[in-house]
Design a protein around this motif. Structure first.
Motif, short mmCIF file in Angstrom:
data_model
loop_
_atom_site.label_atom_id
_atom_site.label_comp_id
_atom_site.label_asym_id
_atom_site.label_seq_id
_atom_site.Cartn_x
_atom_site.Cartn_y
_atom_site.Cartn_z
N PHE A 41 0.82 -1.22 0.00
CA PHE A 41 0.00 0.00 0.00
C PHE A 41 0.85 1.26 0.00
N GLU A 42 1.88 1.25 0.88
CA GLU A 42 2.73 2.42 1.03
C GLU A 42 3.40 2.77 -0.30
N VAL A 43 3.99 1.76 -0.93
CA VAL A 43 4.75 1.98 -2.17
C VAL A 43 3.81 2.41 -3.29
N VAL A 44 2.68 1.72 -3.41
CA VAL A 44 1.76 2.05 -4.48
C VAL A 44 1.25 3.48 -4.32
N GLN A 45 0.94 3.85 -3.08
CA GLN A 45 0.44 5.20 -2.86
C GLN A 45 1.47 6.25 -3.27
N ALA A 46 2.70 5.99 -2.83
CA ALA A 46 3.76 6.94 -3.19
C ALA A 46 3.90 7.01 -4.71
N TRP A 47 3.79 5.87 -5.35
CA TRP A 47 3.97 5.81 -6.79
C TRP A 47 2.86 6.59 -7.50
N ILE A 48 1.64 6.41 -7.03
CA ILE A 48 0.52 7.12 -7.67
C ILE A 48 0.65 8.61 -7.46
N ASN A 49 1.09 8.98 -6.24
CA ASN A 49 1.23 10.41 -5.98
C ASN A 49 2.29 11.05 -6.85
N SER A 50 3.29 10.25 -7.24
CA SER A 50 4.34 10.84 -8.07
C SER A 50 4.01 10.76 -9.56
N HIS A 51 2.99 9.97 -9.94
CA HIS A 51 2.58 9.92 -11.35
C HIS A 51 1.08 10.19 -11.44
N PRO A 52 0.62 11.34 -11.04
CA PRO A 52 -0.83 11.52 -10.91
C PRO A 52 -1.57 11.48 -12.23
N THR A 53 -1.00 12.00 -13.29
CA THR A 53 -1.80 12.15 -14.50
C THR A 53 -1.74 10.94 -15.43
N GLU A 54 -0.50 10.50 -15.77
CA GLU A 54 -0.44 9.52 -16.86
C GLU A 54 -1.04 8.17 -16.49
N TRP A 55 -1.10 7.86 -15.19
CA TRP A 55 -1.64 6.57 -14.79
C TRP A 55 -3.01 6.69 -14.13
N VAL A 93 -5.57 4.15 -15.45
CA VAL A 93 -5.29 2.76 -15.07
C VAL A 93 -5.58 2.56 -13.59
N ALA A 94 -5.17 3.54 -12.78
CA ALA A 94 -5.41 3.42 -11.35
C ALA A 94 -6.90 3.34 -11.08
N ALA A 95 -7.68 4.11 -11.82
CA ALA A 95 -9.12 4.10 -11.58
C ALA A 95 -9.71 2.75 -11.99
N ILE A 96 -9.22 2.20 -13.12
CA ILE A 96 -9.72 0.88 -13.53
C ILE A 96 -9.35 -0.16 -12.47
N ALA A 97 -8.08 -0.11 -12.04
CA ALA A 97 -7.65 -1.05 -11.00
C ALA A 97 -8.51 -0.87 -9.76
N GLY A 98 -8.79 0.37 -9.42
CA GLY A 98 -9.61 0.63 -8.25
C GLY A 98 -11.00 0.03 -8.40
N CYS A 140 -11.64 2.07 1.84
CA CYS A 140 -10.96 3.18 2.52
C CYS A 140 -9.45 2.99 2.43
N ARG A 141 -9.01 1.72 2.51
CA ARG A 141 -7.59 1.41 2.45
C ARG A 141 -6.98 1.79 1.10
N VAL A 142 -7.69 1.50 0.03
CA VAL A 142 -7.14 1.80 -1.30
C VAL A 142 -7.72 3.09 -1.88
N PHE A 143 -8.20 3.95 -0.99
CA PHE A 143 -8.85 5.17 -1.45
C PHE A 143 -7.92 6.01 -2.32
N PHE A 144 -6.60 5.88 -2.06
CA PHE A 144 -5.64 6.68 -2.83
C PHE A 144 -5.68 6.37 -4.32
#
Lengths: 509, 473, 129
Positions: free
Chosen positions: B201-215, B218-223, B271-275
């Motif tokens: 969770f920690e790593v994925v969240q950091a990763w999403i925060n650093s690539h907010p637009t291009e992914w 995909v993040a929304a589909i995964a969500g 709530c856990r994967v809300f990011f």
């Protein structure tokens, strides 16, 4: 060490051969002792694998003796991360199979003799690093299979099943043999060898011509594939297992069947990377036949053994998918599925065999509510069914999960849709037929006709406990397997994916 | 091995105690009713105590990670079995072990005459282990593992009376419906992993925060795929059909698993994967028809729709447990809607209060059923207020909380959700208010029919108060 | 205690109103009722609510026309096409099957096995020459 694992069952066969036919206690005792001995040595080898010293080609526990020097045939055995687990699993299943053989009451001398030859052959095939022994041991195991189904088989389809399985497996073995001979002939006469390590080294240095690979690879792929019930050459499996005596079904479905997969991973992939590149797309397509189609077929079965047989074919699809993905995660996952499925198939066939001795039928429509009468066997069956639909905690989950992750990264076309299909087959279709079986066999009201059904007594629980314990141990702590498999799988994947580069080099040369 | 032990590593005990209890009961003591019950109850009480200790120690901390185990490590696929203590999991820990403790003790009375009490407590311990695994998990694959284990323990408990065909069918249906959701869940996990090269969770969240637009897409589909898993466990439309049938299990099981904890796991996980939903959603071409909708909108509407249809269904049910089951469905829809309206805090608040008052209602219902000799139709009850006063007053208290009467907890948590809705969407606000009205309506109907009026059957006439271990008198 | 009325008065009031209305409706219908009055008042809607809006029926119908149908088809194909035509057809005629079956029945499998191994060895020798 490996020799003693292989030799013990063969020695037992010899002892049985020279024992008069009415000493049934001796047959059983010798068979149990020999398989237990093999199991203990195999356990020691499995646990000591990391610490053991690596020899030629990275193999450990190597033993080698010249046999026919003029033809270059040596007795040569050794293990790496891939077959060490398979041999350990095989030894567990062999002991369990000897345990459940109490149900055989006729012509026991021949039965135990064949059982021991089959066991020795299986363990030998997985240990051999010499092509000749690799194949010959497999035949040693295969022929007793046919005879055992023919003589001690059950059900009205027995003869047709025997015929079917003999025809298919002999054909598969022959096609693979043609492929292996072709492979052998690709080496110049002066350097010809049956030594798998030497062959690997040779082809690493001198890659086979791409067009030759293109012909030989499919021979191995289909030949070995038929042995593993690759769709659409799978119909022998449910039929044969449905008719086979319990121990034969356990040994064949659990261990011997994996020979084809092992051959693909050990020989076909690393020696023919170009062929692999062309043909693995086909394999990936066919494996959907296993995962989805055979799952659907399993949904309709009303005979417990037919259902287990079809589900076992469906599980093979995951191994094929792992192999086809041709990357570290996929191949490692494939090997884990092989081991996990071996234990699971043995467990489910042993359970259905036990139920059949109690009810004289495996027709699920006639059963129901048996959990009341069979608390232990029933609980074990629920666990086996759950393991079969990929429940975490059992080794199967680890394997199937890795295969799905691996296949997602695979390079063949539409790989991602294959993962979707595999997840649907494993998670949904698998759950449907497994739970339906539990519902019809164990749940519901108990019919009066099953009042005489009895649960397993303490010592008859041994094989089930052993198999379940192994499944759970590998499921809880998968690194027992993956840490061993990983380096060996990595080497194979590296060779198998080097295709393009090597081909270019040879063109330049 | 133990030289580097930190105080937070004690959290492992929370997880291990129920596992040990399940293993001990399954292997050795399942024939002995008393001993099995004692082992199981001891384990859950100790887990609760340790959870309280963790809560006190780390309630101010932002994130504490006890030493993880390296479970699987093949190439890029690295999976830990590791715990994660943050405000979210600490709160959920208290809910799960707290309600769990109460229900274990209550079960001891309720199941006393069952010939398989050992199996019952074994399965209950297995459930506690799996549920706590979800709560404490620090990565998606570990969540999935325990997610499946929760599914199987729920299967075992719904089918506890497997000889009853209805129970046997119900457990099968529950498991397979959940599997449909898990099918999406696993694909979502693989998608996240292929994107962020990690499942933590920690790593994925950091990763999403650093690539907010291009992914973002995909993040929304995964969500949304992961939300499929939540739809299964939290019984959201269209996978809601299993929950009412799950009432075939023993009543304490319905209280613990199908009201308070397991069905809340979906909300907890959202709530856990809300990011994953934080980035703004750009749908890929083949999902172009979704333009204008964010992933959260979809979640909010699914939750709202579930809340409404379940409340409507509850109005015309006559089985006391089924009314409560549909009410649970409806409240879960409420929570999911709150997450979709970017209010995970409101959602978790309602989850917590709901866990307690709904468990209370189920236990009250269990007491009624026990007293009426397994009569569950409210029209065959009536006038129970005089016969079982303790059960009546506690049940009434739970009802008032569920209806949102101040100053009971339900009022505040429901108000949070209504307030969130009023800020974001007029339609959903109206819908949520309608559901609140329906909730009061069907709960009042239940209480008026079952506890007031005249007795309408012989069983209800002979009813008397349940044993002390159940009512706590 | 009254904080909600302060920061979100609309939500708090509506929530409270819903509770009051809900209770009043229920009280007027169910206080001392002997049977449920709603089925008569709502008719079909009440029936649909009681029967869970027929979701279970719809789903089981959906499963029948999808998975069950595919599964039936696969099973049929397996029995009659792959196993039937594939094996029997490949073999030419059932007569040969019958003969092979008789071979098995007479317990002559050992002979067959021997022949098989002999064949393998022959092929090998031929190939090695």
């Amino acid at each position: 060490m490996l020799t003693s694992i292989i030799l013990l069952p063969f020695l037992a066969a010899l002892v049985i051969l020279f024992t008069p036919r009415n000493y049934r206690v001796v047959f059983r005792g010798v068979a149990l002792l020999a398989t237990l001995g093999s199991l203990l040595v195999a356990t020691k080898m499995f646990l000591g694998y990391e610490a053991a010293e690596a020899g030629v080609g990275g193999y450990k526990f190597i033993e080698k003796a010249a046999w026919v020097p003029s033809l270059g045939i040596n007795y040569f055995v050794g293990v790496d991360g891939i077959n060490v687990g398979l041999i350990f699993m095989g030894a567990i299943v062999a002991f369990a199979a000897a345990c459940v053989s109490w149900e055989i009451k006729t012509n026991e001398k021949l039965y135990y003799l064949l059982l021991m030859v089959m066991t020795g052959g299986i363990l030998g095939a997985f240990a051999s690093l010499d092509l000749f022994f690799f194949y010959a041991f497999h035949e040693f195991a295969l022929i007793p299979t046919f005879i055992m189904i023919g003589l001690w088989g059950r059900g009205e389809n027995k003869n047709y099943a025997t015929f079917n399985i003999t025809l298919y497996l002999s054909a598969g073995a022959l096609i693979a043999l043609v492929g292996l001979i072709g492979l052998y002939l690709q080496v110049p006469a002066a350097q010809r060898t049956f030594d798998i390590v030497a062959l690997t080294d040779y082809f690493r240095a001198n890659p086979m011509a791409a067009n030759v690979q293109h012909f030989i690879f499919p021979l191995l792929m289909f030949g070995f594939g038929i042995l593993v019930s690759l769709w659409p050459f799978h119909t022998w499996a449910p039929l044969g297992y449905g008719a086979a005596p319990t121990a034969t079904a356990m040994l064949h479905a659990g261990v011997l069947k994996k020979f084809g997969l092992y051959g693909l991973i050990r020989i076909a992939l690393p020696l023919m990377p170009e062929g692999a590149k062309d043909w693995l797309n086909v394999l990936a397509l066919l494996c959907l036949g296993n995962i989805l189609y055979c799952g659907w077929v399993a949904m309709r079965q009303r005979d417990l053994n037919q259902l287990i047989g079809n589900s076992s074919v469906a599980h093979m699809g995951f191994v094929f998918l792992g192999i086809a993905s041709l990357n570290l995660i996929g191949v490692t996952g494939a090997v884990v599925v092989m081991i996990a499925h071996g234990l699971l198939a043995a467990l489910t066939f042993a359970l259905s065999g036990y139920i059949r001795t109690q009810t004289n039928t495996l027709n699920m429509d006639e059963m129901g509510g048996l959990l009341r009468k069979l608390p232990f066997i029933g609980a074990a069956l629920v666990m086996a069914m759950m393991a079969g639909c990929g429940l975490p905690g059992f080794a199967n989950f680890v394997g199937e999960l890795s295969v799905m992750f691996g296949a997602w990264k695979a390079s063949f076309g539409h790989a991602k849709w294959f993962v979707v299909a595999a997840a649907w087959g494993g998670l949904v279709i698998g759950a449907i037929y497994m739970l339906r079986a539990v519902r019809s066999v164990l749940h519901g009201e108990l019919s009066d006709k099953w009042n005489s059904v009895e649960d397993a007594v303490l010592w008859r629980k041994t094989p089930f406990v052993l198999l379940l314990a192994a499944l759970l141990a590998f499921g809880f702590w998968p690194r027992l397997l993956t840490d061993k498999i990983k380096p060996s799988a990595e080497a194979i994947v590296k060779m198998a994916t080097s295709g393009k580069a090597v081909a270019l080099e040879s063109v330049k040369r | 091995m133990f030289e580097n032990l930190q105080p937070e590593d004690l959290a492992w005990l929370i997880l291990l105690l129920p596992l040990l209890s399940a293993a001990a009961i399954g292997l050795f003591t399942h024939r002995s009713h008393r001993l099995s019950a004692q082992i199981s109850i001891t384990a859950v009480v100790l887990s609760f105590v340790v959870s309280c200790g963790m809560f006190v120690m780390f309630k101010g901390a932002k994130l504490v990670l006890p030493t993880p185990l390296n479970w699987l490590n093949i190439g890029d696929l690295k999976v830990e079995i590791g715990l994660r203590l943050d405000p979210l999991s600490l709160l959920m820990l208290l809910v799960v072990t707290g309600v769990g403790t109460m229900i274990h003790i209550y079960s001891y009375g309720y199941m006393k005459e069952d010939r398989c009490m050992g199996r019952y407590f074994g399965s209950l311990s297995l459930f506690m282990f799996s549920m706590l695994g979800i709560v404490l998990s620090n990565n998606l694959v570990m969540t999935f593992i325990f997610w499946e284990l929760v599914g199987v323990s729920s299967y075992l408990l719904i089918g506890f009376w497997y000889e009853k065909p209805s129970a046997a069918d119900a457990c099968k249906k529950a498991f397979i419906t959940n599997r449909l959701g898990d099918f999406g869940f696993i694909l979502g996990i693989i998608l996240v992993w292929s994107m962020a090269k990690s499942v933590n969770f920690e790593v994925v969240q950091a990763w999403i925060n650093s690539h907010p637009t291009e992914w973002g897409g995909v993040a929304a589909i995964a969500g949304l795929l992961i939300f499929c898993g939540a739809m299964g466990k939290s019984a959201q439309f269209p996978l809601h059909v299993w929950l009412p049938d799950a009432m075939e299990g023993p009543t304490p099981v319905s209280a613990l698993i199908h009201a308070a904890t397991m069905v809340a796991a979906g909300v907890y996980m959202l709530c856990r994967v809300f990011f994953l939903f934080g980035a703004h959603t750009v749908w890929p071409d083949f999902l172009g028809f979704l333009n204008g909708w964010s992933a959260l909108d979809i979640i909010a509407w699914i939750g709202g729709f579930t809340a409404l249809i379940a409340a409507l269904m509850a109005v015309q049910q006559n089985d006391i447990k089924r009314i409560l089951a549909y009410s649970t469905l409806s409240q879960l829809g409420y929570m999911v809607m709150a997450v979709g309206l970017t209010g995970p805090v409101a959602s978790m608040y309602h989850l917590t209060t709901h866990a307690f008052f709904k468990a209370l209602l189920f236990l009250g219902a269990g007491s009624v059923i026990y007293a009426c000799h397994h009569e569950q139709d409210i029209w065959h009850m009536g006038g129970l207020k005089k016969k079982m006063p303790v059960t009546f007053w506690t049940f009434l208290l739970g009802t008032l909380a569920l209806c949102g009467v101040p100053p009971l907890s339900g009022f505040y948590s429901k108000d949070e959700i209504l307030a969130t809705a009023s800020h974001h969407s007029v339609f959903l606000f109206i819908l949520a208010s309608l559901v609140a009205l329906l909730t009061t309506f069907y709960m009042s109907r239940l209480v008026l029919v079952a506890f007031f009026g005249s007795t309408r059957s012989e069983h209800a006439d002979h009813a008397h108060e349940s044993p002390k271990v159940m009512t706590g008198r | 205690m009254f904080a909600p009325f302060g920061h979100a008065p609309l939500a708090a009031l509506v929530g409270l109103g819903a509770t009051v209305f809900g209770f009043s409706f229920a009280y007027s219908l169910y206080a001392n009722a002997e049977k449920d009055p709603l089925p008569e008042k709502l008719g079909l809607l009440s029936r649909a609510m009681r029967d869970r809006f027929y979701f279970d029926e719809i789903y089981s119908g959906l499963i029948t026309i999808t998975h069950e149908a595919v599964s039936r088809l696969a099973d049929w194909f397996d029995r009659w096409i792959i196993a039937g035509l594939g094996v029997r057809g490949l073999h030419g005629s059932t007569e040969i099957v019958g003969r092979a079956l008789r071979l098995v029945q007479t317990g002559n499998l050992q002979t067959y096995a021997f022949l098989f191994v002999a064949g393998v060895v022959l092929v090998l020798l031929f190939a090695l020459k």
